[in-house]
Design an enzyme around this catalytic site. Structure first.
Site, PDB file in Angstrom:
ATOM      1  N   ASP A 182       0.839  -1.202   0.000  1.00 32.46           N
ATOM      2  CA  ASP A 182       0.000   0.000   0.000  1.00 32.46           C
ATOM      3  C   ASP A 182       0.875   1.254   0.000  1.00 32.46           C
ATOM      4  OD1 ASP A 182      -2.314   1.490   0.037  1.00 32.46           O
ATOM      5  OD2 ASP A 182      -2.648   1.288   2.188  1.00 32.46           O
ATOM      6  N   GLY A 189       0.099   5.424  -4.317  1.00 36.44           N
ATOM      7  CA  GLY A 189      -0.493   6.712  -4.679  1.00 36.44           C
ATOM      8  C   GLY A 189       0.132   7.845  -3.873  1.00 36.44           C
ATOM      9  N   TRP A 220       3.039   7.882  -2.416  1.00 39.62           N
ATOM     10  CA  TRP A 220       4.447   8.030  -2.825  1.00 39.62           C
ATOM     11  C   TRP A 220       4.517   8.955  -4.044  1.00 39.62           C
ATOM     12  CZ3 TRP A 220       7.423   7.201  -7.140  1.00 39.62           C
ATOM     13  CH2 TRP A 220       8.808   7.078  -6.959  1.00 39.62           C
ATOM     14  N   HIS A 272       2.813   3.156  -8.862  1.00 36.01           N
ATOM     15  CA  HIS A 272       2.719   1.724  -9.165  1.00 36.01           C
ATOM     16  C   HIS A 272       3.980   1.266  -9.920  1.00 36.01           C
ATOM     17  CE1 HIS A 272      -1.271   1.954  -7.677  1.00 36.01           C
ATOM     18  NE2 HIS A 272      -1.817   2.523  -8.736  1.00 36.01           N
ATOM     19  N   LEU A 290      10.875 -21.137  -3.630  1.00 35.70           N
ATOM     20  CA  LEU A 290       9.807 -20.244  -3.167  1.00 35.70           C
ATOM     21  C   LEU A 290       8.543 -20.339  -4.039  1.00 35.70           C
ATOM     22  CD1 LEU A 290       9.164 -17.634  -1.344  1.00 35.70           C
ATOM     23  CD2 LEU A 290       9.866 -16.324  -3.363  1.00 35.70           C
ATOM     24  N   ARG A 308       1.905  -5.033   6.277  1.00 42.36           N
ATOM     25  CA  ARG A 308       1.170  -3.988   5.553  1.00 42.36           C
ATOM     26  C   ARG A 308       2.025  -2.726   5.530  1.00 42.36           C
ATOM     27  NH1 ARG A 308      -4.917  -2.522   4.666  1.00 42.36           N
ATOM     28  NH2 ARG A 308      -4.522  -0.729   3.356  1.00 42.36           N
ATOM     29  N   SER A 333      -8.096  -5.139   4.905  1.00 44.46           N
ATOM     30  CA  SER A 333      -8.567  -4.870   3.542  1.00 44.46           C
ATOM     31  C   SER A 333      -8.973  -6.107   2.742  1.00 44.46           C
ATOM     32  CB  SER A 333      -7.494  -4.089   2.765  1.00 44.46           C
ATOM     33  OG  SER A 333      -7.338  -2.826   3.335  1.00 44.46           O
TER      34      SER A 333
HETATM   35  C1  FPP Z   1      -1.812   0.216  -3.321  1.00 38.36           C
HETATM   36  O1  FPP Z   1      -1.393   1.539  -3.420  1.00 38.36           O
HETATM   37  C2  FPP Z   1      -1.246  -0.585  -4.390  1.00 38.36           C
HETATM   38  C3  FPP Z   1      -1.958  -1.183  -5.377  1.00 38.36           C
HETATM   39  C4  FPP Z   1      -3.423  -1.086  -5.465  1.00 38.36           C
HETATM   40  C5  FPP Z   1      -1.332  -1.955  -6.447  1.00 38.36           C
HETATM   41  C6  FPP Z   1      -0.047  -2.642  -6.140  1.00 38.36           C
HETATM   42  C7  FPP Z   1       0.623  -2.905  -7.412  1.00 38.36           C
HETATM   43  C8  FPP Z   1       1.931  -2.829  -7.678  1.00 38.36           C
HETATM   44  C9  FPP Z   1       2.968  -2.630  -6.676  1.00 38.36           C
HETATM   45  C10 FPP Z   1       2.418  -2.936  -9.073  1.00 38.36           C
HETATM   46  C11 FPP Z   1       1.927  -4.116  -9.871  1.00 38.36           C
HETATM   47  C12 FPP Z   1       2.261  -5.409  -9.270  1.00 38.36           C
HETATM   48  C13 FPP Z   1       3.040  -6.378  -9.749  1.00 38.36           C
HETATM   49  C14 FPP Z   1       3.247  -7.585  -8.941  1.00 38.36           C
HETATM   50  C15 FPP Z   1       3.753  -6.342 -11.012  1.00 38.36           C
HETATM   51  P1  FPP Z   1      -2.475   2.718  -3.491  1.00 38.36           P
HETATM   52  O2  FPP Z   1      -2.576   3.148  -4.912  1.00 38.36           O
HETATM   53  O3  FPP Z   1      -3.757   2.258  -2.872  1.00 38.36           O
HETATM   54  O4  FPP Z   1      -1.773   3.807  -2.625  1.00 38.36           O
HETATM   55  P2  FPP Z   1      -2.455   4.971  -1.766  1.00 38.36           P
HETATM   56  O5  FPP Z   1      -3.225   4.302  -0.658  1.00 38.36           O
HETATM   57  O6  FPP Z   1      -1.298   5.771  -1.276  1.00 38.36           O
HETATM   58  O7  FPP Z   1      -3.342   5.727  -2.712  1.00 38.36           O
END
Ligand code: FPP
Length: 274
Positions: free
Chosen positions: A35, A38, A40, A52, A146, A203, A211
């Protein structure tokens, strides 16, 4: 045999953390809610999708480090059933990044003897994504190290509902009218059938929520929450999570040993016998 030299540079912070790890008491399965992508991006005035994109580097490092630590399973929560509510462009970019990751990383997965397996409502994903997932799963199927599970179009409640439906179909096929299922039978029909439950749930980005992730499987998991945002999460943060995990007293609803001795030695008023 774990090669410590591949985990940390001499004199680094990572090395000092690795020294604190008890390799006899490792979590077998680590699950991660990635998490903060966004946030970041927002901190850097970048579009959310750049968070992402940056998160992929963390995925790469954490999967590779997990293999080097000889963990049994790592499960990453990449896309939830609720994530379809995000802007169309963000969803499309996430799917594109996933395909790109699979294509680029397949060789590394093979080199590290990693078996790849997606979990979730995979048939609800675009056919082009399903194709890449199938390809990576088939190519890595014979690997023995793994197990890397990626949760996509995943929801813990959806998984439980899918499991119930799967079991009902099975029972109808067997024409079984008088059949009681137990926890073991139920677990054997989850997406994660035959995979041990997570010992440690990590997390990132500080939120204290599960979640809708692996609701059945995390029943006894230790939870480690870090404020670090996913794109900044590196192996040293994984080592910290493991050190934290090892400081916990896991009792699975029972009591620890000194207490159990007390039970045996206590009289009927609960007074301890000498
Ligand atoms: C949450 O951050 C993250 C996600 C919904 C997606 C996670 C995906 C990746 C790390 C990239 C794709 C994955 C792979 C395995 C190739 P958020 O956008 O909810 O962050 P925020 O809460 O700060 O808005």
């Amino acid at each position: 045999m774990i090669d410590l030299s591949k985990l940390a540079e001499p004199g680094s912070i990572e090395e000092s953390l690795v020294e604190k790890i008890d390799f006899q008491r490792m979590p077998r399965h680590v699950a991660v809610i990635m998490d903060g992508n966004g946030r970041w991006a927002k901190q850097r005035s970048l579009p959310r999708v750049e968070g992402h994109r940056a998160g992929i580097a963390s995925v790469r490092e954490i999967v590779e480090t997990s293999a080097r630590l000889e963990l049994g399973v790592i499960t990453l929560y990449a896309f939830s059933v609720e994530n379809w509510k995000r802007p169309r462009y963000e969803v499309a970019t996430l799917m594109m990044l996933l395909k790109e990751y699979l294509r680029k990383e397949l060789a590394t997965l093979m080199d590290n003897n990693i078996r790849f397996s997606p979990i979730g409502r995979i048939d609800g994903l675009d056919e082009s994504v399903q194709r890449e997932l199938r390809y990576a799963q088939e190519k890595t199927a014979a690997n023995t190290g793994l197990l890397f599970q990626i949760a996509l179009n995943y929801g813990g409640r959806a998984e439980i509902v899918d499991t119930v439906n799967r079991i009902m179909t099975l029972l109808r096929e067997r024409e079984a009218s008088d059949f009681a299922i137990d926890e073991e039978f139920f677990a054997a029909h989850l997406y994660t059938a035959n995979v041990e439950d997570p010992d440690l749930l990590v997390r990132t980005s500080g939120e204290l929520r599960v979640s809708n992730f692996l609701l059945w499987q995390i029943a006894y998991a230790e939870i480690h929450v870090t404020k670090v945002l996913w794109p900044d999460f590196r192996r040293k943060n994984l080592f910290e999570a493991i050190v934290d995990f090892q400081s916990r007293d896991r009792r699975y609803g029972g009591v620890d040993e000194p207490d159990s001795r007390m039970w045996v030695e206590a009289d009927s008023h609960g007074r301890r016998q000498s």
